[in-house]
Every structure is written in structure tokens, then in C-alpha cells.
Design an enzyme around this catalytic site. Structure first.
Site, PDB file in Angstrom:
ATOM      1  CG  ASP A   1      -2.023   1.010   1.162  1.00 33.70           C
ATOM      2  OD1 ASP A   1      -1.726   2.208   0.967  1.00 33.70           O
ATOM      3  OD2 ASP A   1      -3.200   0.619   1.288  1.00 33.70           O
ATOM      4  CB  ILE A   2       0.975   4.163  -2.301  1.00 33.34           C
ATOM      5  CG1 ILE A   2       2.093   5.070  -2.797  1.00 33.34           C
ATOM      6  CG2 ILE A   2      -0.296   4.935  -2.128  1.00 33.34           C
ATOM      7  CD1 ILE A   2       3.200   4.350  -3.454  1.00 33.34           C
TER       8      ILE A   2
ATOM      9  CG  HIS B   1      -8.603  -3.283  -1.788  1.00 33.12           C
ATOM     10  ND1 HIS B   1      -9.579  -2.620  -2.493  1.00 33.12           N
ATOM     11  CD2 HIS B   1      -8.345  -2.518  -0.708  1.00 33.12           C
ATOM     12  CE1 HIS B   1      -9.893  -1.485  -1.881  1.00 33.12           C
ATOM     13  NE2 HIS B   1      -9.160  -1.408  -0.776  1.00 33.12           N
TER      14      HIS B   1
ATOM     15  CG  HIS C   1      -6.325  -2.659   3.571  1.00 34.61           C
ATOM     16  ND1 HIS C   1      -5.603  -1.536   3.233  1.00 34.61           N
ATOM     17  CD2 HIS C   1      -7.577  -2.462   3.076  1.00 34.61           C
ATOM     18  CE1 HIS C   1      -6.379  -0.689   2.570  1.00 34.61           C
ATOM     19  NE2 HIS C   1      -7.582  -1.231   2.461  1.00 34.61           N
TER      20      HIS C   1
END
Ligand code: 5GP
Length: 132
Positions: A29-30, A93, A95
Site C-alpha cells: 500500500d502506497i 482488496h 489489507h
């Protein structure tokens, strides 16, 4: 229009890639909550996780398990937390949030500062562990 995650999967947008197979893709994750925060996505573009077909959801979870084990092995975590929200990017998605210490924040609100160099190193370490 293709989602931002589809563009990442297709290599149109760069990412810190962890792993992929025919149906799944994992990348950092950015805006990580903790070091090694990883997103696991199905290549099939469906907005809501629980609208995935049973077999797709099943295989996504099993792929996420393998990624989580690689995170745990390579980053020496306490364990890896799981968060599903999906309110920002309309492409299902999961996490995976590595828990590095007791009482660490796992929810999505608060972000950690992680340099680009460290992101590269984390992706390499997790990716190598995934291959084992
Ligand atoms: P959610 O949709 O579950 O609320 O969160 C979407 C997540 O995707 C956020 O944590 C956000 O930082 C991440 N994200 C959004 N755009 C990008 C991107 O272009 N690259 C990466 N690696 N992550 C992204």
C-alpha cells in the site's frame, strides 16, 4: 474505465510488487499503516469483496494467507492483521497490516512514514519469503 488496481496489475502504474499468480496480485500500500502493509487483490475487477463468486473469494483468501505468512516470516511480526474497507478504490482488496508491536494501530486511518528505499527493501524481503 479500469480501476487504479487494474492499471497497477497491468503495469501501467508502478508499484512495490510482492507476488502474483494467474488470478491474484499483491503489492505494498502506497500509504502504509505499518511497514509492510500489503494489498491483495483479485485480477478480476469487482468492486465489493462480498460480491465475488465463492470460488474467487476462497482462492483470494488462500492467496492472502500465503502473503501474510511471507510477511510474518520476513518482517518478524507478532502477526498480520486483516482489514477490509474498500471505500476508496472500487476494486475488491484485502489489507494485510503487519503488527510489529503490542498495541500497534491496525485500522486504516493513521499512516506510517516509510521512505521509498525502505518500501523497496520491504517488498523485496516479503517477495523472497513468498517464493519459499
Ligand atoms: P480502501 O479502498 O480499502 O479504503 O483503501 C484503498 C487503499 O489503496 C488505501 O490504503 C490507499 O493508500 C491505497 N492506494 C490507493 N491508490 C494507490 C496506488 O496507486 N498505489 C498503491 N500501492 N496503493 C494505493
Amino acid at each position: 474505465m479500469a480501476s487504479i488496481f487494474t492499471k497497477i496489475i497491468q503495469g501501467e502504474i508502478p508499484c512495490y510488487k510482492i507476488a502474483e499468480d494467474d488470478y491474484h496480485f499483491a503489492f505494498l500500500d502506497i500509504n502504509p499503516v505499518s511497514e509492510g502493509h500489503t494489498l491483495v487483490v483479485p485480477k478480476q475487477e469487482v468492486d465489493y469483496l462480498f460480491n465475488l463468486e465463492d470460488d474467487t473469494l476462497k482462492s483470494l483468501i488462500i492467496f492472502a494467507k500465503k502473503v501474510a505468512k511471507a510477511i510474518d516470516a520476513s518482517l518478524d511480526t507478532i502477526r498480520t492483521g486483516v482489514v477490509v474497507e474498500g471505500l476508496e478504490v472500487p476494486h475488491a482488496h484485502i489489507h494485510l497490516v503487519p503488527i510489529h508491536y503490542e498495541g500497534q494501530h491496525v485500522g486504516l486511518g493513521k499512516k506510517a512514514e516509510v521512505s521509498k528505499e525502505r518500501m523497496i527493501e520491504l517488498a523485496e524481503r516479503i517477495s523472497e519469503a513468498f517464493k519459499k
